[in-house]
Design an enzyme around this catalytic site. Structure first.
Site, short mmCIF file in Angstrom:
data_model
loop_
_atom_site.label_atom_id
_atom_site.label_comp_id
_atom_site.label_asym_id
_atom_site.label_seq_id
_atom_site.Cartn_x
_atom_site.Cartn_y
_atom_site.Cartn_z
N ALA A 1 -14.21 5.49 -1.67
CA ALA A 1 -15.48 5.11 -1.05
C ALA A 1 -15.75 3.62 -1.23
O ALA A 1 -16.31 2.97 -0.35
CB ALA A 1 -16.63 5.93 -1.63
N ASP A 2 -15.36 3.07 -2.39
CA ASP A 2 -15.52 1.63 -2.61
C ASP A 2 -14.68 0.84 -1.62
O ASP A 2 -15.13 -0.18 -1.08
CB ASP A 2 -15.10 1.28 -4.04
CG ASP A 2 -16.07 1.79 -5.07
OD1 ASP A 2 -17.12 1.17 -5.26
OD2 ASP A 2 -15.79 2.82 -5.70
N GLY A 3 -13.43 1.28 -1.41
CA GLY A 3 -12.57 0.57 -0.48
C GLY A 3 -13.10 0.61 0.94
O GLY A 3 -13.06 -0.39 1.67
#
Length: 395
Positions: free
Chosen positions: A166-168
């Site tokens: 999700a961060d990426g």
């Protein structure tokens, strides 16, 4: 000289989403200044594998960035950031809502000094709402987006990815948002504030789940490696113990696969003409494909699928990736000199451009490596820099 040469980015974020966005901007020529706390560096420096005490994740995440260590909770540290903001195009930050305001570094304060500044705010839950003040990480976004609920075997638990997915995704989205803001600035002459919640970008990659829920009441269920839209689609084990994946999203591919495995009779069934029809008969299709693949070694499976012009790929681990000729042809990985490790290999920029290609110029630098250089550019002389360091404002 990259496409973003002349754009200066302040990366005051930590861990993955915000710093990933800044990294992508740096890959195409932006001058990225990484601002970290003098005594508490970005935790990504210690995340994951290390070599001789040097964090390897940071080498990629911190690439193309000049590393400066400044305590933004101190008045003189705040003055440094203000001077930087006056000379910059973008500030990427992921402090909890209200933190910049408490330090007298609110977007409106910085944009009064530099009306062209784009302030990119990345938080777990956004700047408003009942959860805004909570700590948020990608794992929570993977949980709240529906990803975990629809991932895993049907009779197993919800499954989280083993990486900062999700961060990426949020990092890619933020890099895009920044470019939109910079383009708009060409028309308006003004920067703007970007409010991005990590819980949102991942939703877009999960398809029209909300649309289907509102229209049909559909709640996605876990299907393992199968697809709810087409079949056969799965991972299959070969005779020599390897695994392959196939996809039949296109009707023509589905037909070629079934002819290849000797079940042309199924192709003529009325239900075979749609993805939904094939999903309804997934057990029969998977049994036919799995049996055929299980009787052959991986090399033969790949060769026969390629002859049939059907979609197939080996299930790779990182060693397989390192040996793959396609990645080699794309120059997907590069080796760079590094002052701490001697040299380091990492993934290259994400795509190739014919006129303004990106470039990884250097790996992540040691903590505070460029503090003196950055402050010198802001007009700080050597005695003042030494005094600030002695007072703990910088490192």
């Amino acid at each position: 000289m990259g496409a973003l040469s002349g754009i200066r980015v302040i990366d005051a974020a930590t861990l993955f989403a915000g710093p990933s966005a800044a990294m992508m901007l740096g890959d195409f020529g932006a001058d990225v200044i990484k601002v970290e706390h003098p005594r508490r560096p970005d935790p990504s420096r210690g995340h994951g594998a290390s070599s001789g005490g040097v964090g390897l994740w940071w080498k990629t995440l911190g690439r193309n960035k000049r590393a400066a260590a400044v305590d933004l909770s101190k008045a003189e540290g705040q003055e440094i950031l203000k001077r930087l903001a006056e000379r910059s195009d973008v500030l990427v930050e992921n402090f909890r809502p209200g933190t910049l305001e408490r330090w007298n570094l609110a977007p409106e304060v910085l944009q009064e000094l530099n009306p062209r500044l784009v302030v990119a705010r990345m938080t777990g839950f956004g700047q408003v709402g009942p959860m805004a003040s909570r700590p948020g990480f990608g794992t929570l976004a993977e949980a709240m987006s529906g990803f975990a609920a629809m991932t895993g075997e049907p009779d197993g638990p919800p499954t989280l990815p083993p990486l900062a997915m999700a961060d990426g995704i949020a990092g890619l989205a933020m890099a895009y948002a920044v470019m939109v803001a910079l383009h708009a600035r060409e028309e308006t002459g003004r920067g703007q504030v970007i409010d991005m919640a990590i819980i949102e970008p991942i939703l877009g990659l999960l398809g029209p789940q909300m649309t289907a829920f509102k229209e049909l009441g559909v709640v996605p269920q876990r299907t393992g490696n199968r697809s709810s839209s087409n079949a056969p689609r799965n991972t299959y084990r070969t005779r020599d113990g390897r695994w392959v994946a196939i996809s039949t999203s296109a009707q023509s591919i589905a037909e070629r696969v079934m002819r290849l495995v000797g079940r042309e009779d199924l192709v003529t069934e009325p239900w075979f003409a749609t993805g939904a029809g094939r999903v309804a008969h997934v057990e029969e299709l998977d049994a036919a494909v799995g049996s055929w693949i299980g009787e052959r070694d991986a090399a033969e499976v790949i060769a026969r699928f390629e002859e049939a012009d059907a979609a197939v790929a080996m299930i790779y681990n990182v060693k397989d990736i390192a040996d793959d000729k396609q990645y080699e042809a794309l120059n997907t990985f590069i080796e760079l000199p590094d002052e701490e490790l001697g040299s380091v290999t990492m993934q290259n920029v994400m795509f190739r451009m014919s006129e303004t290609p990106g470039q990884v110029r250097w790996p992540g630098a040691p903590h505070g490596r460029h503090t003196d250089e950055v402050l010198g550019e802001l007009g700080y002389d050597a005695p003042l820099i030494a005094r600030l360091r002695a007072d703990g404002v910088i490192a």
